[in-house]
Structure formats: structure tokens, C-alpha cells
Motif scaffolding. Sequence first.
Motif, PDB file in Angstrom:
ATOM      1  N   HIS A  67     -10.781  49.167  29.330  1.00  0.00           N
ATOM      2  CA  HIS A  67     -11.352  48.519  30.753  1.00  0.00           C
ATOM      3  C   HIS A  67     -10.910  47.193  30.812  1.00  0.00           C
ATOM      4  O   HIS A  67     -10.523  46.693  31.776  1.00  0.00           O
ATOM      5  N   LEU A  68     -10.511  46.391  29.676  1.00  0.00           N
ATOM      6  CA  LEU A  68     -10.017  45.127  29.531  1.00  0.00           C
ATOM      7  C   LEU A  68      -8.284  45.134  30.238  1.00  0.00           C
ATOM      8  O   LEU A  68      -7.770  44.511  30.119  1.00  0.00           O
ATOM      9  N   MET A  69      -7.841  46.294  29.722  1.00  0.00           N
ATOM     10  CA  MET A  69      -6.212  46.518  29.323  1.00  0.00           C
ATOM     11  C   MET A  69      -6.268  46.944  30.752  1.00  0.00           C
ATOM     12  O   MET A  69      -5.425  46.664  31.428  1.00  0.00           O
ATOM     13  N   ARG A 127     -22.731  45.917  35.294  1.00  0.00           N
ATOM     14  CA  ARG A 127     -23.112  47.600  35.892  1.00  0.00           C
ATOM     15  C   ARG A 127     -23.546  47.971  36.997  1.00  0.00           C
ATOM     16  O   ARG A 127     -24.519  47.003  37.905  1.00  0.00           O
ATOM     17  N   LYS A 128     -22.952  48.704  38.300  1.00  0.00           N
ATOM     18  CA  LYS A 128     -23.696  48.960  39.241  1.00  0.00           C
ATOM     19  C   LYS A 128     -23.815  50.615  39.558  1.00  0.00           C
ATOM     20  O   LYS A 128     -23.341  50.571  39.200  1.00  0.00           O
ATOM     21  N   GLU A 129     -25.491  50.302  40.225  1.00  0.00           N
ATOM     22  CA  GLU A 129     -25.616  51.555  40.489  1.00  0.00           C
ATOM     23  C   GLU A 129     -25.003  52.061  42.112  1.00  0.00           C
ATOM     24  O   GLU A 129     -25.566  51.050  42.756  1.00  0.00           O
ATOM     25  N   ILE A 130     -24.613  53.224  42.693  1.00  0.00           N
ATOM     26  CA  ILE A 130     -23.876  53.100  43.487  1.00  0.00           C
ATOM     27  C   ILE A 130     -24.059  54.529  44.229  1.00  0.00           C
ATOM     28  O   ILE A 130     -23.846  56.090  43.186  1.00  0.00           O
ATOM     29  N   SER A 131     -24.671  54.416  45.718  1.00  0.00           N
ATOM     30  CA  SER A 131     -24.467  57.018  46.023  1.00  0.00           C
ATOM     31  C   SER A 131     -22.958  56.438  46.469  1.00  0.00           C
ATOM     32  O   SER A 131     -22.235  56.251  46.030  1.00  0.00           O
ATOM     33  N   ILE A 159     -24.056  58.131  40.186  1.00  0.00           N
ATOM     34  CA  ILE A 159     -22.228  57.033  40.054  1.00  0.00           C
ATOM     35  C   ILE A 159     -22.752  55.689  40.103  1.00  0.00           C
ATOM     36  O   ILE A 159     -23.679  55.144  40.490  1.00  0.00           O
ATOM     37  N   THR A 160     -21.929  55.586  39.027  1.00  0.00           N
ATOM     38  CA  THR A 160     -22.208  53.856  38.197  1.00  0.00           C
ATOM     39  C   THR A 160     -20.886  53.271  38.310  1.00  0.00           C
ATOM     40  O   THR A 160     -19.413  53.639  38.651  1.00  0.00           O
ATOM     41  N   LEU A 161     -20.281  51.956  38.622  1.00  0.00           N
ATOM     42  CA  LEU A 161     -19.528  51.179  38.910  1.00  0.00           C
ATOM     43  C   LEU A 161     -19.637  50.093  37.632  1.00  0.00           C
ATOM     44  O   LEU A 161     -20.657  49.465  37.601  1.00  0.00           O
ATOM     45  N   TYR A 162     -19.004  49.767  37.153  1.00  0.00           N
ATOM     46  CA  TYR A 162     -18.563  48.400  36.089  1.00  0.00           C
ATOM     47  C   TYR A 162     -17.306  47.918  36.155  1.00  0.00           C
ATOM     48  O   TYR A 162     -16.554  48.411  36.938  1.00  0.00           O
ATOM     49  N   GLY A 165     -14.341  40.678  35.200  1.00  0.00           N
ATOM     50  CA  GLY A 165     -13.934  39.817  35.446  1.00  0.00           C
ATOM     51  C   GLY A 165     -13.013  40.769  37.353  1.00  0.00           C
ATOM     52  O   GLY A 165     -14.080  41.021  38.226  1.00  0.00           O
ATOM     53  N   ASP A 166     -11.228  40.705  36.858  1.00  0.00           N
ATOM     54  CA  ASP A 166     -11.092  41.086  38.742  1.00  0.00           C
ATOM     55  C   ASP A 166     -10.823  42.885  38.830  1.00  0.00           C
ATOM     56  O   ASP A 166     -10.160  43.235  39.404  1.00  0.00           O
ATOM     57  N   PHE A 167     -11.832  43.368  37.804  1.00  0.00           N
ATOM     58  CA  PHE A 167     -11.515  44.946  37.490  1.00  0.00           C
ATOM     59  C   PHE A 167     -12.715  45.587  37.765  1.00  0.00           C
ATOM     60  O   PHE A 167     -13.462  45.074  37.146  1.00  0.00           O
ATOM     61  N   THR A 168     -12.764  46.655  38.756  1.00  0.00           N
ATOM     62  CA  THR A 168     -13.797  47.521  38.771  1.00  0.00           C
ATOM     63  C   THR A 168     -14.065  49.196  38.721  1.00  0.00           C
ATOM     64  O   THR A 168     -12.160  49.369  39.450  1.00  0.00           O
ATOM     65  N   ASP A 169     -14.365  50.363  37.820  1.00  0.00           N
ATOM     66  CA  ASP A 169     -13.737  51.299  37.417  1.00  0.00           C
ATOM     67  C   ASP A 169     -14.709  52.207  37.963  1.00  0.00           C
ATOM     68  O   ASP A 169     -15.981  51.298  38.013  1.00  0.00           O
ATOM     69  N   LEU A 170     -14.720  53.347  38.382  1.00  0.00           N
ATOM     70  CA  LEU A 170     -16.282  54.544  38.264  1.00  0.00           C
ATOM     71  C   LEU A 170     -16.209  54.436  36.486  1.00  0.00           C
ATOM     72  O   LEU A 170     -15.110  55.061  36.020  1.00  0.00           O
ATOM     73  N   CYS A 171     -17.193  54.711  36.100  1.00  0.00           N
ATOM     74  CA  CYS A 171     -17.353  54.998  34.491  1.00  0.00           C
ATOM     75  C   CYS A 171     -18.446  55.235  34.691  1.00  0.00           C
ATOM     76  O   CYS A 171     -19.929  54.462  34.899  1.00  0.00           O
ATOM     77  N   ARG A 172     -19.470  55.930  33.313  1.00  0.00           N
ATOM     78  CA  ARG A 172     -20.950  56.084  32.868  1.00  0.00           C
ATOM     79  C   ARG A 172     -21.090  55.151  32.433  1.00  0.00           C
ATOM     80  O   ARG A 172     -22.277  54.652  32.062  1.00  0.00           O
ATOM     81  N   GLY A 173     -20.077  54.172  31.973  1.00  0.00           N
ATOM     82  CA  GLY A 173     -21.130  53.441  30.424  1.00  0.00           C
ATOM     83  C   GLY A 173     -21.335  54.231  29.340  1.00  0.00           C
ATOM     84  O   GLY A 173     -20.333  55.263  28.923  1.00  0.00           O
TER      85      GLY A 173
END
Length: 225
Positions: A67-69, A127-131, A159-162, A165-173
Motif C-alpha cells: 500500500h505504501l508503494m 480502516r473504514k467499513e463501507i456499504s 467491504i472495507t477501505l484502508y 496518507g493520500d492513498f485509499t484502497d479497497l482492502c480486507r486488511g
Amino acid sequence: LRKYDKGTSAMDVAKSISEGLARKVLAADIDGEIWDASRPINKDVHLKLLAWDDAGAKATFRHSTAHLMAEAVQAIYPDVKFWVGPAVEAGFYYDMDLGGNVITEEGLGVIEKKMAELAKKNSAYERKEISKADAIKYFTEKGDEYKLDLLSNLNDGEITLYTQGDFTDLCRGPHIPNTSFIKAIKLTSVAGAYWKGDEKNKQLTRIYGISFPNQKELDEHLLML
């Protein structure tokens, strides 16, 4: 047996034991499942704090480095779109659509430098849970057909977003607490990879890398290779 208030995180537990321990915690094993150390716990659980010597913590660390990359690549190529970026036994990779841009071996060094710069910002992995509807809206507005394809196989409640910084991704973690843990990075190669592994699909760019919490371990790994 220890008792804590509902909503306490694994990191809170670590800090209650010692600050030194908390500085080593990368993730947590909650009833056999790897969680973010910062995620609130709302029921009685068997908790194990995970540091670098645990395989689950290593995988979490390297997925967080992917994710950092991605954040670094996005800073350099703002129109990039990402497919998947898992941890693998030898490190991590991320598949991406660079929209016609080509990354050379020299370009890997530029991305590495940007990653090191971003890591020092101490950005939390949030981490953010999202519909599903809101996730579809978000990635539709971004024009990201790759994440929309991934969403087609997911259901509400999973469904969660992580964001870091300036990067947001669809991700389970899960992810490590913040980017400052990542102190040694080497991007090892760049290759082509067909989307979903199907040669009928578009060829994406795949960047491989390895990361460690200190330079000594990276140096020893590269020497071994």
C-alpha cells in the motif's frame, strides 16, 4: 486473564503492559484471525500480540508496504489504477495500470525513494467499513474499473477501505499501525502481468518488492539472495 473495557484495541492492551512492547506490535491474533492492532474489540476474545518474528505479522507488514508503494506510485503517476497487491512468501507485489507509462529499473529507484519519504510521515493505516453502494459510488467517481470488478464479488458487511496518507484502497486488511515501522525497502523487479492472469485481458505492470523493519535485515536478505 485480563479484563478491559469494550472497544479496547490490541494496541491499547500492549500499552497497558509496557510502551516497549507496544512499539513492537504490528498486528494481533484475535481468536485465530489476524486483525489491525488498532481495531476496537467488542467481545471476549483470545488475544495474541504479534511482533515481527510472527509469520502473520510479516505478511501484514509486507501487505502494508504494498500500500505504501501504491501511494508512492500514485504520487508519481496520478492517473494510475490498481488491481491487487498481496504479500507473498518473498515479499509483496502490486499489479497496476499505468495508462501507457513504463517503469524502468531506474524508475524503481525513484519509487523507492518516494516510499522512504512517505514512510517517515508516520501515516496511520485507517480502516473504514463501507456499504457496497457507497463503495461503488466512490470507485465509479474515481473511474476505477479494476476496483469495481472486485466489488462485484463482495457483499454488504464485508467491504472495507484502508487509507494511509493520500492513498485509499479497497482492502480486507489487516495492516500495521502506521508507516513509520517500514524502515528498509527494496523494489526488486518490474514485470508484465495479465489482468486476472488471462492473456486475453490487458497487460498490467507488476512491481515486486521486499521490506523489513530495519536496514540490517534487508542487507542480510540481499546478501543471501
